[in-house]
Design a protein around this motif. Structure first.
Motif, PDB file in Angstrom:
ATOM      1  N   ASN A 168      57.766 -33.445  33.957  1.00  0.00           N
ATOM      2  CA  ASN A 168      57.258 -34.194  35.115  1.00  0.00           C
ATOM      3  C   ASN A 168      56.345 -33.302  35.951  1.00  0.00           C
ATOM      4  O   ASN A 168      56.634 -32.129  36.153  1.00  0.00           O
ATOM      5  CB  ASN A 168      58.420 -34.662  36.007  1.00  0.00           C
ATOM      6  CG  ASN A 168      59.262 -35.716  35.302  1.00  0.00           C
ATOM      7  OD1 ASN A 168      58.767 -36.391  34.389  1.00  0.00           O
ATOM      8  ND2 ASN A 168      60.516 -35.851  35.710  1.00  0.00           N
ATOM      9  N   GLY A 169      55.291 -33.904  36.429  1.00  0.00           N
ATOM     10  CA  GLY A 169      54.369 -33.121  37.243  1.00  0.00           C
ATOM     11  C   GLY A 169      53.020 -33.799  37.295  1.00  0.00           C
ATOM     12  O   GLY A 169      52.885 -34.970  36.914  1.00  0.00           O
ATOM     13  N   ASP A 170      52.014 -33.039  37.777  1.00  0.00           N
ATOM     14  CA  ASP A 170      50.666 -33.612  37.845  1.00  0.00           C
ATOM     15  C   ASP A 170      50.174 -33.936  36.453  1.00  0.00           C
ATOM     16  O   ASP A 170      50.579 -33.309  35.476  1.00  0.00           O
ATOM     17  CB  ASP A 170      49.701 -32.595  38.469  1.00  0.00           C
ATOM     18  CG  ASP A 170      50.049 -32.344  39.928  1.00  0.00           C
ATOM     19  OD1 ASP A 170      50.775 -33.176  40.501  1.00  0.00           O
ATOM     20  OD2 ASP A 170      49.607 -31.301  40.449  1.00  0.00           O
ATOM     21  N   GLU A 171      49.252 -34.852  36.417  1.00  0.00           N
ATOM     22  CA  GLU A 171      48.663 -35.174  35.116  1.00  0.00           C
ATOM     23  C   GLU A 171      47.694 -34.068  34.752  1.00  0.00           C
ATOM     24  O   GLU A 171      46.593 -33.990  35.269  1.00  0.00           O
ATOM     25  CB  GLU A 171      47.925 -36.516  35.173  1.00  0.00           C
ATOM     26  CG  GLU A 171      47.358 -36.872  33.816  1.00  0.00           C
ATOM     27  CD  GLU A 171      46.428 -38.076  33.863  1.00  0.00           C
ATOM     28  OE1 GLU A 171      46.451 -38.803  34.840  1.00  0.00           O
ATOM     29  OE2 GLU A 171      45.675 -38.245  32.886  1.00  0.00           O
ATOM     30  N   LYS A 172      48.146 -33.176  33.905  1.00  0.00           N
ATOM     31  CA  LYS A 172      47.250 -32.103  33.460  1.00  0.00           C
ATOM     32  C   LYS A 172      47.738 -31.481  32.153  1.00  0.00           C
ATOM     33  O   LYS A 172      48.856 -31.765  31.707  1.00  0.00           O
ATOM     34  CB  LYS A 172      47.081 -31.030  34.540  1.00  0.00           C
ATOM     35  CG  LYS A 172      48.310 -30.242  34.853  1.00  0.00           C
ATOM     36  CD  LYS A 172      47.943 -29.099  35.806  1.00  0.00           C
ATOM     37  CE  LYS A 172      49.197 -28.289  36.107  1.00  0.00           C
ATOM     38  NZ  LYS A 172      49.014 -27.258  37.039  1.00  0.00           N
ATOM     39  N   VAL A 173      46.874 -30.635  31.600  1.00  0.00           N
ATOM     40  CA  VAL A 173      47.226 -29.985  30.335  1.00  0.00           C
ATOM     41  C   VAL A 173      47.181 -28.470  30.538  1.00  0.00           C
ATOM     42  O   VAL A 173      46.215 -27.941  31.080  1.00  0.00           O
ATOM     43  CB  VAL A 173      46.227 -30.377  29.215  1.00  0.00           C
ATOM     44  CG1 VAL A 173      46.581 -29.657  27.911  1.00  0.00           C
ATOM     45  CG2 VAL A 173      46.221 -31.876  29.004  1.00  0.00           C
ATOM     46  N   ILE A 174      48.224 -27.790  30.125  1.00  0.00           N
ATOM     47  CA  ILE A 174      48.217 -26.314  30.166  1.00  0.00           C
ATOM     48  C   ILE A 174      48.061 -25.826  28.728  1.00  0.00           C
ATOM     49  O   ILE A 174      48.754 -26.304  27.832  1.00  0.00           O
ATOM     50  CB  ILE A 174      49.538 -25.770  30.760  1.00  0.00           C
ATOM     51  CG1 ILE A 174      49.754 -26.296  32.191  1.00  0.00           C
ATOM     52  CG2 ILE A 174      49.561 -24.246  30.731  1.00  0.00           C
ATOM     53  CD1 ILE A 174      51.137 -25.978  32.750  1.00  0.00           C
ATOM     54  N   ASP A 186      52.100 -39.039  35.234  1.00  0.00           N
ATOM     55  CA  ASP A 186      52.917 -38.137  36.041  1.00  0.00           C
ATOM     56  C   ASP A 186      53.589 -37.042  35.213  1.00  0.00           C
ATOM     57  O   ASP A 186      54.710 -36.620  35.483  1.00  0.00           O
ATOM     58  CB  ASP A 186      53.963 -38.923  36.842  1.00  0.00           C
ATOM     59  CG  ASP A 186      54.695 -39.927  35.964  1.00  0.00           C
ATOM     60  OD1 ASP A 186      54.413 -39.905  34.724  1.00  0.00           O
ATOM     61  OD2 ASP A 186      55.524 -40.676  36.470  1.00  0.00           O
ATOM     62  N   HIS A 187      52.892 -36.649  34.163  1.00  0.00           N
ATOM     63  CA  HIS A 187      53.429 -35.584  33.303  1.00  0.00           C
ATOM     64  C   HIS A 187      52.403 -34.479  33.047  1.00  0.00           C
ATOM     65  O   HIS A 187      51.208 -34.750  32.973  1.00  0.00           O
ATOM     66  CB  HIS A 187      53.874 -36.166  31.950  1.00  0.00           C
ATOM     67  CG  HIS A 187      55.172 -36.869  32.018  1.00  0.00           C
ATOM     68  ND1 HIS A 187      55.282 -38.249  32.239  1.00  0.00           N
ATOM     69  CD2 HIS A 187      56.452 -36.425  31.922  1.00  0.00           C
ATOM     70  CE1 HIS A 187      56.547 -38.598  32.270  1.00  0.00           C
ATOM     71  NE2 HIS A 187      57.284 -37.500  32.065  1.00  0.00           N
ATOM     72  N   THR A 188      52.961 -33.287  32.952  1.00  0.00           N
ATOM     73  CA  THR A 188      52.104 -32.154  32.557  1.00  0.00           C
ATOM     74  C   THR A 188      52.418 -31.826  31.099  1.00  0.00           C
ATOM     75  O   THR A 188      53.599 -31.733  30.729  1.00  0.00           O
ATOM     76  CB  THR A 188      52.392 -30.926  33.443  1.00  0.00           C
ATOM     77  OG1 THR A 188      52.048 -31.250  34.779  1.00  0.00           O
ATOM     78  CG2 THR A 188      51.584 -29.706  32.993  1.00  0.00           C
ATOM     79  N   LEU A 189      51.352 -31.642  30.340  1.00  0.00           N
ATOM     80  CA  LEU A 189      51.497 -31.337  28.909  1.00  0.00           C
ATOM     81  C   LEU A 189      51.199 -29.839  28.704  1.00  0.00           C
ATOM     82  O   LEU A 189      50.178 -29.346  29.175  1.00  0.00           O
ATOM     83  CB  LEU A 189      50.458 -32.188  28.149  1.00  0.00           C
ATOM     84  CG  LEU A 189      50.767 -32.598  26.721  1.00  0.00           C
ATOM     85  CD1 LEU A 189      52.036 -33.439  26.632  1.00  0.00           C
ATOM     86  CD2 LEU A 189      49.576 -33.395  26.176  1.00  0.00           C
ATOM     87  N   HIS A 190      52.072 -29.166  28.017  1.00  0.00           N
ATOM     88  CA  HIS A 190      51.818 -27.738  27.742  1.00  0.00           C
ATOM     89  C   HIS A 190      51.708 -27.538  26.227  1.00  0.00           C
ATOM     90  O   HIS A 190      52.634 -27.858  25.489  1.00  0.00           O
ATOM     91  CB  HIS A 190      52.949 -26.880  28.317  1.00  0.00           C
ATOM     92  CG  HIS A 190      52.691 -25.406  28.148  1.00  0.00           C
ATOM     93  ND1 HIS A 190      53.425 -24.450  28.802  1.00  0.00           N
ATOM     94  CD2 HIS A 190      51.773 -24.718  27.424  1.00  0.00           C
ATOM     95  CE1 HIS A 190      52.982 -23.244  28.463  1.00  0.00           C
ATOM     96  NE2 HIS A 190      51.969 -23.397  27.607  1.00  0.00           N
ATOM     97  N   ILE A 191      50.581 -27.001  25.816  1.00  0.00           N
ATOM     98  CA  ILE A 191      50.399 -26.741  24.372  1.00  0.00           C
ATOM     99  C   ILE A 191      50.258 -25.236  24.181  1.00  0.00           C
ATOM    100  O   ILE A 191      49.446 -24.584  24.847  1.00  0.00           O
ATOM    101  CB  ILE A 191      49.156 -27.486  23.834  1.00  0.00           C
ATOM    102  CG1 ILE A 191      49.398 -29.000  23.983  1.00  0.00           C
ATOM    103  CG2 ILE A 191      48.896 -27.128  22.374  1.00  0.00           C
ATOM    104  CD1 ILE A 191      48.189 -29.837  23.683  1.00  0.00           C
ATOM    105  N   HIS A 192      51.058 -24.731  23.268  1.00  0.00           N
ATOM    106  CA  HIS A 192      51.069 -23.270  23.063  1.00  0.00           C
ATOM    107  C   HIS A 192      50.848 -22.910  21.595  1.00  0.00           C
ATOM    108  O   HIS A 192      51.507 -23.441  20.697  1.00  0.00           O
ATOM    109  CB  HIS A 192      52.396 -22.701  23.563  1.00  0.00           C
ATOM    110  CG  HIS A 192      52.517 -21.229  23.342  1.00  0.00           C
ATOM    111  ND1 HIS A 192      51.616 -20.342  23.868  1.00  0.00           N
ATOM    112  CD2 HIS A 192      53.423 -20.491  22.643  1.00  0.00           C
ATOM    113  CE1 HIS A 192      51.956 -19.112  23.497  1.00  0.00           C
ATOM    114  NE2 HIS A 192      53.052 -19.185  22.738  1.00  0.00           N
TER     115      HIS A 192
END
Ligand code: ADP
Length: 760
Positions: free
Chosen positions: A606-612, A645-651
């Protein structure tokens, strides 16, 4: 009697009117004459020079002209001699001689009446005489000019002549003739002639003197320098050694078959060294230069082995596979046997580390009976490292190429130039273009190293280059090379290499009489669990370590998985964790160490709509993530509201790998969907391929390396772009037999395969 005087005979000595002479008399007769003259004849004597050399001349030998001299000074010396100063008074004509006593002659004389001269004529003669005298005095700085005052102050021709006769360096015989000649005009003319002759003599003497002087001075200088040099060398105690050394240089030069220009240059350099003091700073520089240059293999060649069978035997014995390079060498030998003038190919072996590029090149050299040398150019940014620096720089040396030639001591070695894809072009120059000149057989016949300065023929050198990544080979170089791409080994090949090449090599090295008892499965176990490489370098290292442990701690050479685990450290075993979660996929990468399997992870919170994005990604890869996201959203594979309302993290894991390039789009879409749809993809599936906004799969490179890596990793199914179909013919059969290759045109196919059935 007024006109009677005693006669004094002086041999070889002439006195002229107005001339003063000093004489020392030791004979008693002369002393008596002086005594009598002093008493009876007013201190005057008649000086006569006999016309003969006889000791006791008769009166008939005496001339009819003499000079009356005044005894000006007389001094009795302690040794009994009488020292006199006589001054000529006048020239007189002798009327007759008569005996004065038993041993003394007297003479009657009369004054000389001079003939009358034509006034002008006399003047001309006097001027001529004075001019010539001037010239004579000017002709040499050594002649006193005191006479000039005398001749300028007096105008009597007879006087002038007598004064000049006294002054000139004439022989006694000539002087006597002047004394006996009463006619002043005749004497003047004769004097002019004699003066001219004297001038000529002086000029001639000067010329001769100059010549002699020049010759002398040069010889003297050389002699002086040589003596000085010897003195120094002697002082240092190595004069002889020094001479021997110079001789050795000359001898060495004579054994070389050099072109004339180079020969002359080196000859002059040795001569210069010979003339230099060993203390001079140039001495060391020049000696170093000669040591380098004279010891280059100007005319030394290895006799090449051009027997195809024997060469191939040797190559097969040392290396498994690598058929393309082996067959290129076979072609070379066949052509060379037809045309010995053919130049060597410039081969560039491209492929990941540890696959035998270096060692096969070394084997080629040995098989062909050529010398071998390896030059590393990775990171090289300064072209002078290849072609040397000028001798004017302190500590300058020839470049790597000439150094290699000198080490090999032949002009036809195999020179390996390693890592040409890692040369750097910067302000210091462009080593790639320098390398190009070095390799080009039309130019390298006259290769000039900055230090050596003379052309050296490199045309018979066989250059082999290596690179890991074909894309990074500087283009002008790439254009001139025969590229041979070598690929990674699959696990079976690795087992084969281990059994047939690596283990025998280790047995040899360790001098082992007994062999390991090891099954193929155990070798595979080692490969899978302890190595992650395209080649076999790590495998060789691990096997060596295992054997060292075995022979030092146990007598048994039986090796199974148990022994492997026991003797190889835990830490050396590679992690190969199962994928049991969603949001994790295996991706196939093509790096400069070959194909690789790495992991891609995705999490959502959950969080801002963004991609890390993490994992040190390049720009192209970042764009691939954006394209993947847009594609997923447009396709509505998941509800679009998920993203609000989601932050996506790709590693991307394996931060040590260079991560960029367009081949991960499919895997990125898959890992996101795996996470968002909570579908576990598993360990045995992987992907390669870029994706378009519309989901089309775009062709990728390095498929062979990637599939071999997948196979080695134990992956069972790989999705690849349909357009890569034609590359499948390059894939080893063993890979195709055990890995299912899915050719895909659009992502829909993959989605249907992996998610549709399980879609929640
Ligand atoms: P590269 O130059 O490609 O990095 P090397 O030539 O240094 O690789 O090889 C590394 C090690 O692997 C060497 O000990 C070499 O003998 C061994 N090796 C590599 N390929 C082969 C092969 N085809 N056959 C036998 N040994 C090989």
């Amino acid at each position: 009697m007024d006109n009677l005087v005693l006669v004094m005979l002086l041999k070889d000595l002439v006195i002229l009117p107005f001339q003063e002479i000093k004489i020392e008399l030791k004979d008693e007769i002369s002393k008596k004459i002086i005594k009598v003259s002093n008493k009876k004849y007013n201190n005057r004597v008649l000086i006569v020079t006999p016309n003969t050399n006889t000791l006791t001349p008769s009166i008939a030998d005496l001339p009819l002209v003499g000079v009356i001299a005044v005894i000006k000074n007389k001094l009795e010396l302690s040794n009994g001699n009488l020292r006199l100063t006589l001054r000529g008074e006048k020239r007189v004509r002798i009327l007759n001689y008569k005996a004065f006593s038993d041993d003394i002659i007297s003479a009657y004389f009369c004054d000389i009446v001079l003939p009358k001269f034509e006034a002008n004529g006399e003047e001309v003669i006097k001027n001529k005489l004075r001019d010539n005298l001037n010239s004579y005095i000017e002709s040499s700085p050594n002649i006193s000019n005191s006479i000039l005052k005398v001749v300028n102050d007096n105008d009597d021709l007879s006087f002038l002549c007598d004064a000049i006769t006294t002054f000139l360096p004439l022989k006694p015989k000539q002087k006597m003739q002047y004394m006996q000649e009463v006619n002043p005009e005749k004497r003047a003319l004769s004097l002019i002639k004699d003066i001219k002759t004297e001038i000529k003599h002086i000029e001639l003497e000067e010329k001769i003197d100059n010549n002699i002087e020049i010759r002398l001075s040069k010889e003297q200088e050389e002699y002086y320098l040589k003596e000085k040099l010897k003195e120094i060398e002697l002082a240092l105690g190595d004069a002889k050694e020094y001479d021997d050394e110079i001789k050795e240089y000359y001898d060495k030069l004579n054994t070389l078959d050099l072109d004339k220009k180079t020969f002359t240059k080196l000859y002059e350099s040795i001569t210069r060294l010979k003339n230099l003091s060993s203390n001079s700073p140039e001495h060391g520089v020049l000696k170093n230069y000669l040591d380098w240059t004279l010891n280059l293999p100007w005319n030394t060649l290895s006799k090449e082995n051009l027997n195809v069978k024997s060469v191939l035997n040797k190559l097969n014995k040392s290396h498994f596979g690598l058929n393309e390079i082996k067959s290129r060498i076979e072609d070379y030998i066949n052509i060379k046997n037809i045309n010995p003038e053919i130049s060597s190919p410039i081969i560039c072996l491209v492929g990941p580390p540890g696959i035998g590029k270096t060692t096969i090149t070394e084997s080629i050299a040995h098989a062909l009976n050529r010398e071998y040398y390896k030059i590393s150019v990775g990171g090289l940014n300064d072209a002078t490292e290849l072609v040397g620096s000028r001798r004017t720089y302190l500590g300058s040396l020839p470049g790597k190429i000439i150094q290699a030639i000198k080490k090999c001591n032949t002009k036809n070695p195999v020179i390996l130039i390693d890592e040409v894809d890692k040369m750097v072009k910067d302000y210091k120059g462009d080593p790639a273009s320098t390398l190009l000149d070095i390799l080009d057989s039309t130019q390298n016949v006259h290769f000039v190293d900055n230090y050596i300065e003379e052309p050296f023929d490199l045309s018979q050198v066989m250059f082999v280059l290596t690179a890991n990544d074909i894309k990074d080979i500087p283009y002008p170089l790439y254009d001139r090379l025969e590229i041979i791409e070598l690929s990674s080994y699959n696990i079976f090949e690795k087992v084969d290499i281990a059994k047939k090449y690596i283990l025998p090599k280790i047995y040899d090295e360790f001098n082992m009489s007994r062999k390991l008892l090891i099954k193929d499965e155990t070798i595979m176990y080692i490969i899978n669990n302890y190595t992650k490489e395209a080649g076999v370098r790590d495998l060789e290292r691990i096997l060596k370590k295992l054997i060292t442990k075995l022979i030092t701690s146990t007598k048994s050479l039986v090796v199974g998985e148990l022994e492997v685990v026991k003797y190889l450290k835990e830490g050396e075993s590679l992690e190969n964790k199962e994928i049991n979660n969603s949001g994790v996929v295996n991706i196939l990468a093509y790096t400069n160490i070959g194909g690789d399997v790495t992991r891609l992870e995705c999490s959502i919170f959950n969080g801002d709509e963004k991609v890390i994005l993490t994992g040190q990604l390049g720009e192209v890869l970042k764009e691939s993530v954006m394209v993947a996201l847009s594609f997923i959203r447009e396709k509505n594979y998941v509800s679009n509201t998920m993203f609000y309302d989601h932050t996506l993290h790709i590693h991307f894991l394996s931060s040590s790998l260079k991560k960029d390039g367009p081949s991960c789009g499919v895997a990125i879409v898959t890992v996101i969907l795996s996470k968002l749809l909570d579908v576990v993809i598993g360990n045995d599936v992987s992907f390669t391929g870029e994706i378009s906004l519309k989901g089309d799969l775009i062709k990728v490179g390095g498929l062979k390396e990637k599939l071999i890596a997948a196979y080695n990793y134990g992956i069972k199914k790989v999705y690849i772009p349909f357009d890569n179909e034609k590359d499948l013919k390059e894939i080893p059969k063993v890979v195709l037999d055990s890995v299912e290759i899915k050719l895909v045109k659009n992502y829909d196919t993959i989605f249907n395969d992996l998610f549709n059935r399980q879609k929640k």
